[in-house]
Design a protein around this motif. Sequence first.
Motif, PDB file in Angstrom:
ATOM      1  N   ALA A  44      -3.963  29.066  18.098  1.00  0.00           N
ATOM      2  CA  ALA A  44      -4.032  28.699  16.674  1.00  0.00           C
ATOM      3  C   ALA A  44      -3.541  29.818  15.758  1.00  0.00           C
ATOM      4  O   ALA A  44      -2.726  29.567  14.857  1.00  0.00           O
ATOM      5  CB  ALA A  44      -5.456  28.270  16.316  1.00  0.00           C
ATOM      6  N   PRO A  45      -3.969  31.080  15.922  1.00  0.00           N
ATOM      7  CA  PRO A  45      -3.431  32.139  15.067  1.00  0.00           C
ATOM      8  C   PRO A  45      -1.929  32.341  15.239  1.00  0.00           C
ATOM      9  O   PRO A  45      -1.232  32.680  14.273  1.00  0.00           O
ATOM     10  CB  PRO A  45      -4.217  33.383  15.502  1.00  0.00           C
ATOM     11  N   SER A  46      -1.423  32.132  16.452  1.00  0.00           N
ATOM     12  CA  SER A  46       0.019  32.256  16.685  1.00  0.00           C
ATOM     13  C   SER A  46       0.785  31.181  15.931  1.00  0.00           C
ATOM     14  O   SER A  46       1.867  31.437  15.384  1.00  0.00           O
ATOM     15  CB  SER A  46       0.323  32.157  18.182  1.00  0.00           C
ATOM     16  N   LEU A  47       0.237  29.971  15.889  1.00  0.00           N
ATOM     17  CA  LEU A  47       0.866  28.897  15.126  1.00  0.00           C
ATOM     18  C   LEU A  47       0.922  29.240  13.641  1.00  0.00           C
ATOM     19  O   LEU A  47       1.919  28.988  12.968  1.00  0.00           O
ATOM     20  CB  LEU A  47       0.086  27.597  15.335  1.00  0.00           C
ATOM     21  N   VAL A  48      -0.153  29.837  13.153  1.00  0.00           N
ATOM     22  CA  VAL A  48      -0.202  30.222  11.741  1.00  0.00           C
ATOM     23  C   VAL A  48       0.853  31.283  11.440  1.00  0.00           C
ATOM     24  O   VAL A  48       1.626  31.172  10.477  1.00  0.00           O
ATOM     25  CB  VAL A  48      -1.606  30.738  11.366  1.00  0.00           C
ATOM     26  N   LYS A  49       0.895  32.325  12.265  1.00  0.00           N
ATOM     27  CA  LYS A  49       1.836  33.425  12.022  1.00  0.00           C
ATOM     28  C   LYS A  49       3.281  32.977  12.156  1.00  0.00           C
ATOM     29  O   LYS A  49       4.160  33.452  11.432  1.00  0.00           O
ATOM     30  CB  LYS A  49       1.545  34.575  12.983  1.00  0.00           C
ATOM     31  N   LEU A  50       3.539  32.043  13.077  1.00  0.00           N
ATOM     32  CA  LEU A  50       4.903  31.604  13.323  1.00  0.00           C
ATOM     33  C   LEU A  50       5.411  30.663  12.232  1.00  0.00           C
ATOM     34  O   LEU A  50       6.561  30.775  11.787  1.00  0.00           O
ATOM     35  CB  LEU A  50       4.982  30.912  14.687  1.00  0.00           C
TER      36      LEU A  50
END
Length: 216
Positions: free
Chosen positions: A111-117
Amino acid sequence: ILLLVGLTLLAFNLRPAAVSVGPVLSEVRADLGFSDVTAGILTSLPVAAFALVGALAPWLARTFGLHRVSLASLVAVVAGLLARVSTHDQWLFLLWTLVAVSGMACANVLAPSLVKLHFPTRIGTATAIYTTSLAVGLTLSLTTTVPISEAAGSWRIGLGVWAFVALLAIAPWIPLVAHDRRPGPAVKTITFSQVARTRLGWAMAGFFGVQSAIAY
């Protein structure tokens, strides 16, 4: 917009697979004949999944794509939740619980990776939205599993309803798979030893340690 909807629904389903069992644990034990040891294993599975499967999530995302792994995680949650309420064998119940919480653990890390990407200029807003959705899903699964079970006359329905909630969360991810992205490998600019020599590093370690102690 579709990605934000998908992320919000994904976050909503990051806790029910784990926390919905607790309120009806006595009924599950009585029905399936769980011993104290088996019940202890059951309640420890989410912790083990977060540690083991969660650690593999970044590699899976780089290998297969962030959207594909997010979709697969939700499929694992749905399959695990449906299968565990259909079985009358305690070991199969444990196995399918592990499948469900493994999907949950993998998506939790992504989930945090989706946000950052996808929201690099609105990280705070996107994070606030998905963490709020996560908290709502956690609270509802804790507070409504027992009333649903009592109304339906079965703990299986009380636990199984969360599989259908997770099934709804799959819908936005199906078209997103066609536009999948693979995050690049993390660039390490700060070493562990550098962090360990700062008061901020130790303060954060203490904070997250106490937070984990409270949670588990």
